[in-house]
Enzyme design. Structure first.
Site, PDB file in Angstrom:
ATOM      1  N   LYS A  36       0.297 -32.644  34.171  1.00 41.14           N
ATOM      2  CA  LYS A  36       0.761 -33.399  35.341  1.00 41.14           C
ATOM      3  C   LYS A  36       0.016 -34.727  35.350  1.00 41.14           C
ATOM      4  O   LYS A  36      -1.212 -34.765  35.421  1.00 41.14           O
ATOM      5  CB  LYS A  36       0.477 -32.624  36.630  1.00 41.14           C
ATOM      6  CG  LYS A  36       0.723 -33.445  37.915  1.00 41.14           C
ATOM      7  CD  LYS A  36       0.491 -32.623  39.188  1.00 41.14           C
ATOM      8  CE  LYS A  36       0.574 -33.498  40.442  1.00 41.14           C
ATOM      9  NZ  LYS A  36       0.306 -32.751  41.686  1.00 41.14           N
TER      10      LYS A  36
ATOM     11  N   ASP B  20      -1.103 -39.878  44.131  1.00 35.19           N
ATOM     12  CA  ASP B  20      -0.225 -39.061  44.963  1.00 35.19           C
ATOM     13  C   ASP B  20      -0.469 -39.376  46.439  1.00 35.19           C
ATOM     14  O   ASP B  20      -1.393 -38.867  47.053  1.00 35.19           O
ATOM     15  CB  ASP B  20      -0.498 -37.571  44.672  1.00 35.19           C
ATOM     16  CG  ASP B  20       0.391 -36.649  45.509  1.00 35.19           C
ATOM     17  OD1 ASP B  20       1.351 -37.167  46.133  1.00 35.19           O
ATOM     18  OD2 ASP B  20       0.126 -35.439  45.523  1.00 35.19           O
TER      19      ASP B  20
ATOM     20  N   LYS C  46       0.559 -38.056  53.046  1.00 38.30           N
ATOM     21  CA  LYS C  46      -0.697 -37.341  53.268  1.00 38.30           C
ATOM     22  C   LYS C  46      -1.517 -38.019  54.361  1.00 38.30           C
ATOM     23  O   LYS C  46      -1.372 -39.224  54.585  1.00 38.30           O
ATOM     24  CB  LYS C  46      -1.520 -37.357  51.969  1.00 38.30           C
ATOM     25  CG  LYS C  46      -0.975 -36.476  50.869  1.00 38.30           C
ATOM     26  CD  LYS C  46      -1.890 -36.501  49.660  1.00 38.30           C
ATOM     27  CE  LYS C  46      -1.348 -35.615  48.547  1.00 38.30           C
ATOM     28  NZ  LYS C  46      -1.339 -34.189  48.870  1.00 38.30           N
TER      29      LYS C  46
ATOM     30  N   ASP D 165       5.771 -34.339  48.959  1.00 42.65           N
ATOM     31  CA  ASP D 165       4.392 -34.168  48.505  1.00 42.65           C
ATOM     32  C   ASP D 165       4.265 -33.014  47.500  1.00 42.65           C
ATOM     33  O   ASP D 165       3.228 -32.846  46.874  1.00 42.65           O
ATOM     34  CB  ASP D 165       3.476 -33.939  49.718  1.00 42.65           C
ATOM     35  CG  ASP D 165       2.009 -34.160  49.391  1.00 42.65           C
ATOM     36  OD1 ASP D 165       1.722 -34.698  48.303  1.00 42.65           O
ATOM     37  OD2 ASP D 165       1.159 -33.806  50.233  1.00 42.65           O
TER      38      ASP D 165
ATOM     39  N   ARG E 106       5.354 -30.232  40.754  1.00 40.30           N
ATOM     40  CA  ARG E 106       6.326 -29.311  40.150  1.00 40.30           C
ATOM     41  C   ARG E 106       7.590 -30.049  39.738  1.00 40.30           C
ATOM     42  O   ARG E 106       8.290 -29.653  38.811  1.00 40.30           O
ATOM     43  CB  ARG E 106       6.609 -28.148  41.116  1.00 40.30           C
ATOM     44  CG  ARG E 106       7.159 -28.569  42.447  1.00 40.30           C
ATOM     45  CD  ARG E 106       6.976 -27.507  43.525  1.00 40.30           C
ATOM     46  NE  ARG E 106       5.655 -27.552  44.144  1.00 40.30           N
ATOM     47  CZ  ARG E 106       5.247 -26.728  45.108  1.00 40.30           C
ATOM     48  NH1 ARG E 106       6.047 -25.786  45.549  1.00 40.30           N
ATOM     49  NH2 ARG E 106       4.047 -26.844  45.624  1.00 40.30           N
TER      50      ARG E 106
HETATM   51  N1  BES Z   1      -1.729 -33.115  44.285  1.00 38.56           N
HETATM   52  C1  BES Z   1      -1.457 -32.260  45.370  1.00 38.56           C
HETATM   53  C2  BES Z   1      -2.303 -30.995  45.346  1.00 38.56           C
HETATM   54  C3  BES Z   1      -3.746 -31.163  45.749  1.00 38.56           C
HETATM   55  C4  BES Z   1      -4.082 -31.350  47.065  1.00 38.56           C
HETATM   56  C5  BES Z   1      -4.733 -31.079  44.811  1.00 38.56           C
HETATM   57  C6  BES Z   1      -5.415 -31.462  47.420  1.00 38.56           C
HETATM   58  C7  BES Z   1      -6.053 -31.170  45.175  1.00 38.56           C
HETATM   59  C8  BES Z   1      -6.398 -31.376  46.489  1.00 38.56           C
HETATM   60  C9  BES Z   1      -0.002 -31.814  45.325  1.00 38.56           C
HETATM   61  O1  BES Z   1       0.897 -32.751  44.850  1.00 38.56           O
HETATM   62  C10 BES Z   1       0.387 -31.507  46.727  1.00 38.56           C
HETATM   63  O2  BES Z   1       0.404 -32.402  47.511  1.00 38.56           O
HETATM   64  N2  BES Z   1       0.688 -30.250  47.003  1.00 38.56           N
HETATM   65  C11 BES Z   1       1.046 -29.831  48.316  1.00 38.56           C
HETATM   66  C12 BES Z   1       2.186 -28.864  48.203  1.00 38.56           C
HETATM   67  C13 BES Z   1       2.801 -28.533  49.523  1.00 38.56           C
HETATM   68  C14 BES Z   1       3.532 -29.727  50.070  1.00 38.56           C
HETATM   69  C15 BES Z   1       3.747 -27.364  49.336  1.00 38.56           C
HETATM   70  C16 BES Z   1      -0.185 -29.177  48.942  1.00 38.56           C
HETATM   71  O3  BES Z   1      -0.914 -28.475  48.234  1.00 38.56           O
HETATM   72  O4  BES Z   1      -0.417 -29.402  50.113  1.00 38.56           O
HETATM   73 ZN    ZN Z   2       0.152 -34.094  43.553  1.00 36.26          ZN
HETATM   74 MN    MN Z   3       1.570 -34.061  46.343  1.00 32.50          MN
END
Ligand code: BES
Ligand code: ZN
Ligand code: MN
Length: 479
Positions: free
Chosen positions: A251, A256, A263, A333, A337
Site C-alpha cells: 500500500k 491519507d 480524518k 477513508d 483496500r
Molecule cells: N491508513 C488508515 C489506517 C490507519 C489509521 C493506520 C491510523 C494507522 C493509524 C486507513 O486508510 C484508514 O483510514 N482506515 C480506516 C478504515 C475505516 C474507515 C473502516 C480506519 O482504520 O479508521
Molecule cells: Zn490509509
Molecule cells: Mn484511510
C-alpha cells in the site's frame, strides 16, 4: 554503516582497537584468566554490573585493553529480545560518547539468530533521519565489528542481518520523508533507483496505463489529488524463469487525509506513513540486492495520495475494479483496500507461488495488536505458518487473525457487489475479508502493519518493519 564479522574470545577482543567495545554477558558467564574476564568478575562481585538485559556499565580507558571505552552489557538468558535490549542500551551509552568505531563481542557463543539481532539492534539504535534538515547531523557510528567465539559459524545469519539493515534503512528513509518529499512520482523514482543493482528491473505505470488496465478502484482514490498516481512493478529475477515468483504488494498511500470522509486534525501528519507497506517492499528489494538469493520476486506498489479536491470520490460512489467487481465506496477513508484490490488482481498475471500484501490498513489492527505484532491474515495454513516462523526468526513478529466468512456480512450492499466498509467491530478483519475477494487465483496472505510500521511521540519515525520478516520468509522459501 559498515559491518564486519570476526571470531574472537575475550582474550582476543581485548586487543581490538576501537572507540568502544561492547561485551555481551550471559547470566551463566564463567570468567577465564584474561584481563577482561577478571574485570567483569570484579564488577559483578562489587555489584556494579548485573547480567540483567538492559543494564550496562561503561569504563573509560580500561587498563590492559586496546579499546578507548568498554561497555559491559547483560543479556540475561541470551534470547533475541534480551540481546536487542542490551545492544540498544549499550549503543545509547556509546553514542553519547561519539563513538565512530564500535566492536560488539558475545562473551559466550551466541544463538544463531541473536548475532543477527545484535546487528539489527545497533543499526536501529544509531539510525538518524537527516533528509529534510538544513544542517544534517548524521549517524556517528560508522564501523561495527561483531563477533564472539565460533562467530564464523553464524556467517549466513550475519549476512542476512546486514542485508536486512540495508533494506530496513531504505524503507525508513522513504517512510520518514514528509509527503511533499515522497509523492507517488518520487516513490517511483526510489523504485527505479534500485535498478542499479542487478538483477532488479522496474516498470512504472501512470494514470493512462492504469486506466487501460481497468483499475477503477485505484483510480478513484487518486482522483482527488493533483499528484498523479503511480503503479510500480519491480522484478528481482534471481532464479530460472520457470520458477514461480512470490509477489509482494505494498500500500503506497503517500498521504491519507481520509478524503471527503476526512480524518480529525490531531496526528494527521502521521498519515505520511501510510506508504509504509510500499516502503517495506522497496526495502526488501534493497536487501535482495545485497544477498542475491536464487529466487524470483515481484514487487507491486499502488502509489497515490488520498486527498480532497473538486473531483474527489464521494461516499456512495460506485466504481468498477480491475477484477470486474463493483465497489460502493461508503467511506473514502477506507482507501487502502481500494488501491490494493486492483494491485492484487494485477498479481494474477505472474502465476505466483504466493502473494503477500503489506499495508497500514486499519486503526482497528492497532487496537487489536498494538505496536508489538503485525496482523497476519491468511486462509492458507502453510503460508501463514511460514510467515509466523519468519517473524519469530527475525524478531519481527506477527500474529494470525481469523478470516471467517461471517466477518464479511457487513460488506453487503444494495448498490454494488461489495461495499468498502462493514462497520467498526472487527474492522481489521472486515478489511482483510474485502481484500480476500480479489485473491482467488493464488495463495495469499495479508499483513496489517498499521501498529508496527512507525512509532509516535518523541521517537516518531518509521521502524522499517516488516522488511526483516519478509526477507526471512523469502530466504526460507528456497531452503
Ligand atoms: N491508513 C488508515 C489506517 C490507519 C489509521 C493506520 C491510523 C494507522 C493509524 C486507513 O486508510 C484508514 O483510514 N482506515 C480506516 C478504515 C475505516 C474507515 C473502516 C480506519 O482504520 O479508521
Ligand atoms: Zn490509509
Ligand atoms: Mn484511510
Amino acid at each position: 554503516m559498515n559491518f564486519e564479522l570476526k571470531t574472537f574470545d575475550l582474550a582476543g577482543v581485548a586487543e581490538e582497537k576501537c572507540d568502544a567495545l561492547i561485551v555481551l554477558l550471559n547470566q551463566t558467564f564463567k570468567p577465564g584468566k584474561d584481563v577482561l574476564s577478571k574485570l567483569v568478575a570484579q564488577a559483578l562481585k562489587a555489584g556494579d554490573l548485573e547480567t540483567k538485559p538492559g543494564k550496562v556499565l561503561m569504563i573509560y580507558q580500561p587498563v590492559g585493553l586496546a579499546c578507548s571505552r568498554l561497555v559491559l552489557a547483560g543479556i540475561g538468558a541470551g534470547s533475541a529480545e534480551d540481546v536487542r535490549k542490551a545492544v540498544t542500551a549499550a549503543t545509547a551509552a556509546a553514542k553519547a560518547a561519539s563513538v565512530k568505531k564500535l566492536t560488539i563481542c558475545f562473551a559466550s557463543a551466541p544463538q544463531n539468530e541473536t548475532l543477527g539481532t545484535a546487528v539489527m539492534a545497533v543499526a536501529e539504535a544509531s539510525y538518524v533521519y537527516t533528509t529534510t534538515k538544513s544542517k544534517p547531523e548524521g549517524r556517528v557510528i560508522q564501523q561495527v565489528l561483531v563477533g564472539g567465539p565460533t562467530a564464523a559459524l553464524f556467517k549466513p545469519a550475519f549476512d542476512q542481518a546486514v542485508a536486512a539493515v540495508a533494506g530496513i534503512e531504505f524503507a525508513k528513509e522513504w517512510a520518514n520523508r514528509p509527503a511533499n518529499y515522497a509523492t507517488p512520482t518520487l516513490l517511483a523514482g526510489a523504485a527505479k533507483s534500485l535498478t542499479k543493482f542487478a538483477p532488479i528491473k522496474c516498470d512504472v505505470l501512470g494514470p493512462k496505463e492504469v486506466e487501460k488496465l481497468g483499475m477503477g478502484s485505484f483510480m478513484a482514490v487518486a482522483q482527488g489529488s493533483k499528484e498523479p498516481l503511480r503503479f510500480i512493478v519491480l522484478h528481482y529475477d534471481g532464479a530460472v524463469k520457470s520458477q514461480a515468483p512470490t509477489v509482494l504488494v505494498g500500500k503506497g498511500v503517500t498521504f491519507d487525509s481520509g478524503g471527503i470522509s476526512i480524518k480529525p486534525a490531531a496526528d494527521m501528519d502521521e498519515m505520511k506513513f501510510d506508504m509504509c507497506g510500499a516502503a517495506s517492499v522497496l526495502g526488501v528489494f534493497r536487501a535482495l540486492a545485497e544477498l542475491k538469493p536464487a529466487i524470483n520476486v515481484v514487487g507491486l506498489i499502488a502509489a497515490s495520495e488520498n486527498l480532497i479536491n473538486g473531483s474527489a470520490v464521494k461516499p456512495g460512489d460506485v466504481v468498477t475494479s480491475m477484477s470486474g467487481q463493483t465497489i460502493e465506496i461508503l467511506n473514502t477513508d477506507a482507501e487502502g483496500r481500494l488501491v490494493l484490490c486492483d494491485a492484487l488482481t494485477y498479481a494474477e498475471r505472474f502465476k505466483p507461488r504466493a502473494v503477500v500484501d503489506i499495508a497500514t490498513l486499519t486503526g482497528a489492527c492497532v487496537v487489536a495488536l498494538g505496536a508489538v505484532r503485525s496482523g497476519l491474515f491468511s486462509a492458507d495454513d502453510t503460508l501463514a505458518a511460514a510467515l509466523l516462523a519468519a517473524g519469530e526468526s527475525s524478531s519481527d513478529l506477527c500474529w494470525r487473525m481469523p478470516l471467517d466468512d461471517a466477518y464479511a456480512e457487513g460488506l453487503k450492499t444494495n448498490f454494488a457487489d461489495v461495499a468498502n466498509v462493514g462497520g467498526r467491530a472487527g474492522g481489521a478483519i472486515t478489511a482483510a475479508k474485502f481484500l480476500e475477494r480479489f485473491t482467488e487465483k493464488f495463495p495469499w496472505a495479508h499483513l496489517d502493519i498499521a501498529g508496527t510500521a512507525w512509532k509516535s511521540g518523541a521517537a516518531k519515525g518509521a521502524t522499517g518493519r516488516p522488511v526483516a520478516l519478509l526477507l526471512a520468509y523469502l530466504l526460507a522459501s528456497v531452503k
